[in-house]
Write an enzyme that holds these catalytic residues in place. Sequence first.
Site, PDB file in Angstrom:
ATOM      1  N   LYS A  13      -5.159  59.271 100.846  1.00  0.00           N
ATOM      2  CA  LYS A  13      -4.404  58.020 100.654  1.00  0.00           C
ATOM      3  C   LYS A  13      -4.983  57.190  99.496  1.00  0.00           C
ATOM      4  O   LYS A  13      -4.242  56.730  98.639  1.00  0.00           O
ATOM      5  CB  LYS A  13      -4.429  57.175 101.949  1.00  0.00           C
ATOM      6  CG  LYS A  13      -3.860  57.922 103.153  1.00  0.00           C
ATOM      7  CD  LYS A  13      -3.866  57.064 104.409  1.00  0.00           C
ATOM      8  CE  LYS A  13      -5.239  56.625 104.859  1.00  0.00           C
ATOM      9  NZ  LYS A  13      -6.151  57.734 105.260  1.00  0.00           N
ATOM     10  N   ARG A  85      -3.347  50.278 111.279  1.00  0.00           N
ATOM     11  CA  ARG A  85      -3.997  51.390 111.960  1.00  0.00           C
ATOM     12  C   ARG A  85      -3.808  51.330 113.466  1.00  0.00           C
ATOM     13  O   ARG A  85      -4.295  52.218 114.168  1.00  0.00           O
ATOM     14  CB  ARG A  85      -5.491  51.338 111.677  1.00  0.00           C
ATOM     15  CG  ARG A  85      -5.965  52.322 110.592  1.00  0.00           C
ATOM     16  CD  ARG A  85      -7.407  51.988 110.357  1.00  0.00           C
ATOM     17  NE  ARG A  85      -8.232  53.051 109.908  1.00  0.00           N
ATOM     18  CZ  ARG A  85      -8.656  53.185 108.652  1.00  0.00           C
ATOM     19  NH1 ARG A  85      -8.221  52.395 107.715  1.00  0.00           N
ATOM     20  NH2 ARG A  85      -9.513  54.140 108.360  1.00  0.00           N
ATOM     21  N   ARG A 123     -16.794  64.111  99.756  1.00  0.00           N
ATOM     22  CA  ARG A 123     -16.334  62.912  99.037  1.00  0.00           C
ATOM     23  C   ARG A 123     -17.493  62.115  98.450  1.00  0.00           C
ATOM     24  O   ARG A 123     -18.498  61.882  99.099  1.00  0.00           O
ATOM     25  CB  ARG A 123     -15.527  62.031  99.995  1.00  0.00           C
ATOM     26  CG  ARG A 123     -15.163  60.668  99.434  1.00  0.00           C
ATOM     27  CD  ARG A 123     -13.994  60.047 100.137  1.00  0.00           C
ATOM     28  NE  ARG A 123     -14.299  59.567 101.475  1.00  0.00           N
ATOM     29  CZ  ARG A 123     -13.427  58.940 102.258  1.00  0.00           C
ATOM     30  NH1 ARG A 123     -12.176  58.767 101.850  1.00  0.00           N
ATOM     31  NH2 ARG A 123     -13.780  58.528 103.449  1.00  0.00           N
ATOM     32  N   ARG A 155     -20.411  58.093 101.636  1.00  0.00           N
ATOM     33  CA  ARG A 155     -20.298  57.057 102.671  1.00  0.00           C
ATOM     34  C   ARG A 155     -21.017  57.468 103.948  1.00  0.00           C
ATOM     35  O   ARG A 155     -20.944  58.625 104.345  1.00  0.00           O
ATOM     36  CB  ARG A 155     -18.811  56.793 102.964  1.00  0.00           C
ATOM     37  CG  ARG A 155     -18.147  55.905 101.934  1.00  0.00           C
ATOM     38  CD  ARG A 155     -16.652  55.842 102.053  1.00  0.00           C
ATOM     39  NE  ARG A 155     -16.131  55.644 103.405  1.00  0.00           N
ATOM     40  CZ  ARG A 155     -14.843  55.474 103.690  1.00  0.00           C
ATOM     41  NH1 ARG A 155     -13.956  55.467 102.713  1.00  0.00           N
ATOM     42  NH2 ARG A 155     -14.444  55.327 104.923  1.00  0.00           N
ATOM     43  N   ARG A 166     -14.216  59.307 114.019  1.00  0.00           N
ATOM     44  CA  ARG A 166     -13.083  58.663 113.329  1.00  0.00           C
ATOM     45  C   ARG A 166     -11.790  59.416 113.584  1.00  0.00           C
ATOM     46  O   ARG A 166     -10.718  58.822 113.674  1.00  0.00           O
ATOM     47  CB  ARG A 166     -13.370  58.576 111.824  1.00  0.00           C
ATOM     48  CG  ARG A 166     -14.342  57.441 111.502  1.00  0.00           C
ATOM     49  CD  ARG A 166     -14.989  57.649 110.169  1.00  0.00           C
ATOM     50  NE  ARG A 166     -14.081  57.418 109.067  1.00  0.00           N
ATOM     51  CZ  ARG A 166     -14.215  57.972 107.873  1.00  0.00           C
ATOM     52  NH1 ARG A 166     -15.201  58.796 107.627  1.00  0.00           N
ATOM     53  NH2 ARG A 166     -13.355  57.703 106.920  1.00  0.00           N
TER      54      ARG A 166
HETATM   55  P1  ADP Z   1      -8.352  58.709 102.353  1.00  0.00           P
HETATM   56  O1  ADP Z   1      -8.192  57.481 101.474  1.00  0.00           O
HETATM   57  O2  ADP Z   1      -7.068  59.123 103.009  1.00  0.00           O
HETATM   58  O3  ADP Z   1      -9.479  58.556 103.340  1.00  0.00           O
HETATM   59  P2  ADP Z   1      -9.337  59.977  99.907  1.00  0.00           P
HETATM   60  O4  ADP Z   1      -8.270  59.645  98.922  1.00  0.00           O
HETATM   61  O5  ADP Z   1     -10.606  59.207  99.805  1.00  0.00           O
HETATM   62  O6  ADP Z   1      -8.755  59.934 101.419  1.00  0.00           O
HETATM   63  O7  ADP Z   1      -9.624  61.556  99.788  1.00  0.00           O
HETATM   64  C1  ADP Z   1     -10.636  62.180 100.556  1.00  0.00           C
HETATM   65  C2  ADP Z   1     -11.355  63.226  99.688  1.00  0.00           C
HETATM   66  O8  ADP Z   1     -10.452  64.298  99.389  1.00  0.00           O
HETATM   67  C3  ADP Z   1     -11.849  62.696  98.336  1.00  0.00           C
HETATM   68  O9  ADP Z   1     -13.093  63.294  98.045  1.00  0.00           O
HETATM   69  C4  ADP Z   1     -10.760  63.133  97.338  1.00  0.00           C
HETATM   70  O10 ADP Z   1     -11.307  63.354  96.042  1.00  0.00           O
HETATM   71  C5  ADP Z   1     -10.260  64.434  97.973  1.00  0.00           C
HETATM   72  N1  ADP Z   1      -8.806  64.657  97.796  1.00  0.00           N
HETATM   73  C6  ADP Z   1      -7.819  63.732  97.884  1.00  0.00           C
HETATM   74  N2  ADP Z   1      -6.605  64.309  97.720  1.00  0.00           N
HETATM   75  C7  ADP Z   1      -6.850  65.640  97.521  1.00  0.00           C
HETATM   76  C8  ADP Z   1      -5.991  66.774  97.289  1.00  0.00           C
HETATM   77  N3  ADP Z   1      -4.651  66.661  97.260  1.00  0.00           N
HETATM   78  N4  ADP Z   1      -6.578  67.981  97.138  1.00  0.00           N
HETATM   79  C9  ADP Z   1      -7.934  68.111  97.198  1.00  0.00           C
HETATM   80  N5  ADP Z   1      -8.784  67.084  97.410  1.00  0.00           N
HETATM   81  C10 ADP Z   1      -8.245  65.843  97.575  1.00  0.00           C
HETATM   82  P1  AMP Z   2     -11.228  53.564 105.338  1.00  0.00           P
HETATM   83  O1  AMP Z   2     -11.886  53.223 104.043  1.00  0.00           O
HETATM   84  O2  AMP Z   2      -9.766  53.277 105.336  1.00  0.00           O
HETATM   85  O3  AMP Z   2     -11.552  54.961 105.791  1.00  0.00           O
HETATM   86  O4  AMP Z   2     -11.870  52.579 106.429  1.00  0.00           O
HETATM   87  C1  AMP Z   2     -13.250  52.586 106.713  1.00  0.00           C
HETATM   88  C2  AMP Z   2     -13.537  51.788 107.984  1.00  0.00           C
HETATM   89  O5  AMP Z   2     -13.152  50.401 107.806  1.00  0.00           O
HETATM   90  C3  AMP Z   2     -12.766  52.236 109.233  1.00  0.00           C
HETATM   91  O6  AMP Z   2     -13.384  53.316 109.896  1.00  0.00           O
HETATM   92  C4  AMP Z   2     -12.790  50.946 110.059  1.00  0.00           C
HETATM   93  O7  AMP Z   2     -14.054  50.733 110.665  1.00  0.00           O
HETATM   94  C5  AMP Z   2     -12.594  49.864 108.986  1.00  0.00           C
HETATM   95  N1  AMP Z   2     -11.139  49.607 108.757  1.00  0.00           N
HETATM   96  C6  AMP Z   2     -10.454  49.813 107.599  1.00  0.00           C
HETATM   97  N2  AMP Z   2      -9.162  49.462 107.750  1.00  0.00           N
HETATM   98  C7  AMP Z   2      -9.023  49.033 109.031  1.00  0.00           C
HETATM   99  C8  AMP Z   2      -7.925  48.577 109.803  1.00  0.00           C
HETATM  100  N3  AMP Z   2      -6.676  48.478 109.293  1.00  0.00           N
HETATM  101  N4  AMP Z   2      -8.155  48.222 111.103  1.00  0.00           N
HETATM  102  C9  AMP Z   2      -9.387  48.297 111.630  1.00  0.00           C
HETATM  103  N5  AMP Z   2     -10.455  48.750 110.971  1.00  0.00           N
HETATM  104  C10 AMP Z   2     -10.290  49.110 109.670  1.00  0.00           C
END
Ligand code: ADP
Ligand code: AMP
Length: 218
Positions: A13, A85, A123, A155, A166
């Site tokens: 995302k 969420r 990541r 992270r 998660r």
């Molecule tokens: P989210 O925001 O849904 O938690 P991220 O955008 O941070 O996910 O993506 C999670 C990991 O997967 C990152 O390391 C990113 O570079 C990688 N990634 C994202 N989209 C793709 C894809 N289509 N193919 C391969 N790797 C991806």
């Molecule tokens: P994310 O970067 O979206 O993976 O979020 C990281 C962490 O932030 C999550 O595991 C939650 O602890 C907190 N968080 C982010 N967005 C929300 C949300 N909409 N509601 C509650 N907690 C959130």
Amino acid sequence: MDVIFLGPPGAGKGTQAQILEKAYGLHQLSTGDMLRKNRIEGTELGKLAQSYMDRGDLVPDDIIIAVVEKELERLPGALFDGFPRTVPQAEALENLLRRKSRPYTVILFDVSEGMIRERLIGRWVNPKTGRVFHERFSPPPDGKIDADGTPLIQREDDKPEAVRHRLEVYHKQTEPLIAYYGDPRRGRLVKVDATESVENVSKVIAHALGFQDVAASP
Ligand code: ADP
Ligand code: AMP
């Protein structure tokens, strides 16, 4: 234009939000990035959110809803990344957008659990800008220093134990939103195959939102 990105952690995302922001000027509203920024700055919100985030639990609804409500006041449109969420968050957003007569589209990222783990464990992020890399799929620069000079980090909540929790939280608290947005009284719901390459996923989303073509990845 308002767009909601719905899907499990690691679905891509944030990656897609950053691409669409750059290509089309949509404004990424990532609640996760906002909370992490508050933690770095040591604000009250950051301190409050810390323990929830490190455990991989959700921050309480009233706190998150207040943060988003404030942001929305100054934004004519947003690309919601990681919000809503929970059903109460979705209901709050529904009321906010309806009050402003703002229609929205929900993009549902469909991806397998095995792939999520692989993506999260590899990541690397820029803690200042939220820019995302992946060891194999979007390799970070040599030495893991981003172009702005910031060292990239992994992270805390991307460690295997936190990822497991998660995903449980996602199934229990966030997955019910698929049915919520499947209701025809809500915005349009579009399911996207998020197992494809970054470029292909961008193309499909851009098309679903009515854009002609997507610019190259940032
Ligand atoms: P989210 O925001 O849904 O938690 P991220 O955008 O941070 O996910 O993506 C999670 C990991 O997967 C990152 O390391 C990113 O570079 C990688 N990634 C994202 N989209 C793709 C894809 N289509 N193919 C391969 N790797 C991806
Ligand atoms: P994310 O970067 O979206 O993976 O979020 C990281 C962490 O932030 C999550 O595991 C939650 O602890 C907190 N968080 C982010 N967005 C929300 C949300 N909409 N509601 C509650 N907690 C959130």
